[in-house]
Design a protein around this motif. Structure first.
Motif, short mmCIF file in Angstrom:
data_model
loop_
_atom_site.label_atom_id
_atom_site.label_comp_id
_atom_site.label_asym_id
_atom_site.label_seq_id
_atom_site.Cartn_x
_atom_site.Cartn_y
_atom_site.Cartn_z
N UNK B 258 0.81 -1.23 0.00
CA UNK B 258 0.00 0.00 0.00
C UNK B 258 0.83 1.27 0.00
N UNK B 277 -9.84 3.77 2.61
CA UNK B 277 -9.61 4.50 3.85
C UNK B 277 -10.06 5.94 3.70
N UNK B 280 -13.79 6.18 3.59
CA UNK B 280 -14.41 5.37 4.65
C UNK B 280 -15.38 4.35 4.04
N UNK B 282 -16.07 0.95 4.02
CA UNK B 282 -15.70 -0.22 4.82
C UNK B 282 -15.82 -1.55 4.09
N UNK B 285 -12.71 -1.88 2.10
CA UNK B 285 -11.56 -2.11 3.00
C UNK B 285 -11.54 -3.57 3.45
#
Lengths: 295, 317
Positions: B258, B277, B280, B282, B285
């Motif tokens: 990353x 990220x 946001x 999720x 992620x």
């Protein structure tokens, strides 16, 4: 008879351990690379502590007219950042949060990880199996990925950064603690202490801790370098420390857009991260070989 | 051997379950409502409940976990909250790009690392050894994202030899092994290779130094075998461990790409994670991390099996 035995045993161990540590210390002093690394690391720590007295300017106060001044500008020996803040002062102040974010997770993980590992190693049996298998799950993640996963889910912030790094370092430390403790537990003097009726807690405190904490600690110091790189990396990604704080990883992040304007200025915070990480790495290598009795 | 493989696979299953539990938990340790980024702030309670039901957030945790796990095993990782596209296809595209980068970096790092490590271990305590050991220490201590920036400064900003960011004219989905594309790979791959190089060099140096001290080497020398012949024996003995380290390093690079992908805007899983990220997002992620972690677990399994088949002594351990 009982009184003398109780007096002799602790005395003997204290004396032996003092001799051992003195030998380690003198071996360490002979290792020039390690001593140099230790001095650099100590210098960085002192710089962090005395930042307000050393730094020539306020790390948070900038002048827009001076933004991205090159290295060597009058009054700005290392230039000014994208908001016109004095780079030298920010690098000096940056040591505070950067070292804090790098060292504290390892210390907390050292405390928690050793406790878990020593308990698992000393108790053995199913406690050991369950604990170590559970930790294996966290171990199954590459460390960078786990740190980013946790702090990515929790969001930016110093506390979240510390938390995620601590979680990353507990399993490896616990693993080392467990294997060292398991090997110590099999020694005869532990068996003797058990036969004499000492409680588990007492055996661990008096006979196990002194023999296992050293190796675990040396292993933990080798993680500080990784932790420094990771902690700064989190801030570099926008996790961890948030602006306008001075922290080396965050500074690299915000200066990245200036790479075509003032390339070498943008690279400066990384030099600090590199210096810290390599000095801690060599310091820990030196410690390890100094403590290696076989040498 | 077969028994060992089967036992090792059985040992991996609970680890995989645990890993998916951790990935599942990621969404639930995150503060706030997971839907907050797509719902307007003035959304009605009714709409909120409707969305909760669509994403399944209204059920109990165990129920949610098994439903999520069941779907994940069928290749359904849910939809990205930010784009609405299926997470699985996004991750699938990105994994290919990350593999290109990580495999290239591992090959470079392994070749250079074993070369340095071998020379250092063979001429132990000479200046070559000190130099190689020094390079190895630098390799493991350098913040690689910063090294990436320095590479961009030198080779893109100052010298203008190589492009700084991206993966070539085709964007993220049309990689080809020609110069037009490969010039984008050079800087990130070299930057990334520094980490495995340091670790492989350290390992190989210790291995070679250790093997050279063993009696069978003295025996071979006494028998009159040429240095070249002795060397072949040393390589043969060092290979299983060195290859195992290489395999694990590939896993670390896949998971840890990353930071480098962010520096070079390389359109892989790391870039996806960065996006997740930042927005946001999720489910994105969670899905990306699940896939990367599973890659790592399976790679670990393969490395163990390969190492054991190369070195049968390990089976007894």
């Amino acid at each position: 008879m009982a009184v003398t035995a109780e007096n002799i045993v602790p005395l003997a161990t204290v004396d032996k351990s003092q001799g051992y540590w003195r030998a380690v210390w003198s071996r360490f002093l002979r290792d020039k690379v390690a001593v140099c690394a230790g001095l650099v690391a100590a210098g960085l720590v002192l710089m962090a502590i005395f930042a307000p007295w050393i730094a020539p300017a306020d790390p948070l106060q900038g002048t827009m007219l001076k933004r991205l001044s090159p290295i060597g500008t009058e009054g700005y020996p290392l230039g000014a950042d994208e908001l016109g803040r004095d780079m030298l002062s920010r690098l000096i102040y940056g040591a505070r949060l950067s070292l804090f974010m790098g060292v504290v997770p390892v210390l907390i993980a050292f405390a928690i990880g050793s406790a878990i590992g020593i308990a698992a190693g000393y108790l053995g049996g199913w406690v050991n199996t369950i604990t170590m298998r559970t930790l294996d799950v966290l171990y199954a993640f590459p460390s960078v990925l786990l740190a980013i996963a946790i702090s990515g889910a929790l969001g930016a912030g110093i506390l979240n950064g510390l938390l995620s790094l601590t979680v990353v370092f507990i399993p490896p430390i616990a693993r080392v603690a467990e294997s060292v403790t398991t090997s110590v537990r099999k020694l005869e003097y532990i068996e003797a202490a058990q036969a004499s009726g000492a409680s588990s807690l007492r055996i661990v405190r008096d006979h196990v801790l002194g023999n296992v904490l050293g190796p675990i600690f040396v292993y933990a110091t080798s993680l500080i370098s990784v932790s420094m790189i990771l902690a700064a990396g989190l801030s570099f990604l926008g996790l961890g420390v948030s602006p306008p704080n001075a922290e080396w990883g965050l500074m690299l992040n915000t200066l990245r857009n200036a790479i075509y304007v003032q390339p070498w200025l943008a690279a400066l915070p990384g030099v600090m991260i590199f210096m810290t990480s390599i000095s801690f790495n060599m310091l820990s290598d030196g410690l390890r070989s100094a403590m290696d009795v076989k040498q | 051997m077969l028994v060992f493989v089967i036992r090792r696979i059985f040992y991996t299953i609970p680890i995989m379950l645990g890993v998916s539990l951790v990935c599942f938990a990621l969404v639930h340790i995150s503060p706030g409502d997971p839907l907050v980024s797509i719902l307007p702030p003035d959304a009605s309670v009714e709409l909120q409940e409707q969305m909760m039901a669509i994403y399944g957030f209204d059920r109990s945790y165990p129920e949610q976990f098994f439903r999520w796990l069941g779907l994940a095993m069928q290749g359904d990782l849910g939809n990205s909250i930010a784009t609405g596209r299926p997470v699985a296809s996004e991750v699938f595209n990105a994994v290919g790009n990350t593999l290109i980068l990580a495999v290239t970096a591992t090959i470079i790092g392994f070749t250079l690392g074993s070369l340095f490590g071998f020379v250092a271990g063979y001429y132990r305590d000479s200046w070559i050894d000190k130099l190689a050991t020094g390079i190895a220490v630098v390799g493991v201590s350098v913040p690689h994202y910063w090294l990436g920036m320095v590479m961009v400064i030198i080779f893109s900003v100052e010298l203008r030899w190589l492009p700084a960011t991206g993966a070539g004219p085709g964007g993220s989905s049309q990689w080809m092994w020609d110069w037009v594309h490969m010039q984008y790979l050079i800087l990130p791959a070299i930057t990334m290779s520094v980490i495995p190089m340091g670790i492989v060099a350290r390992t190989v140096r210790a291995l070679v130094a250790d093997i050279l001290q063993q009696e069978f080497v003295t025996g071979l020398q006494a028998k009159g075998l040429l240095d070249r012949g002795v060397l072949a024996h040393v390589v043969k003995n060092a290979a299983p461990t060195a290859l195992a380290v290489m395999g694990l390093q590939l896993g670390y690079l896949l998971g840890g790409s990353i930071l480098i992908e962010t520096v070079f805007s390389w359109p892989g899983t790391g870039f996806l994670l960065g996006q997740a990220i930042f927005q946001r997002d999720l489910p994105l992620l969670q899905g990306t991390i699940l896939v990367l972690a599973m890659f790592f677990v399976i790679l670990n399994l393969l490395v163990d099996v390969a190492q054991t088949s190369l070195d049968p002594r390990l089976q007894r351990g």
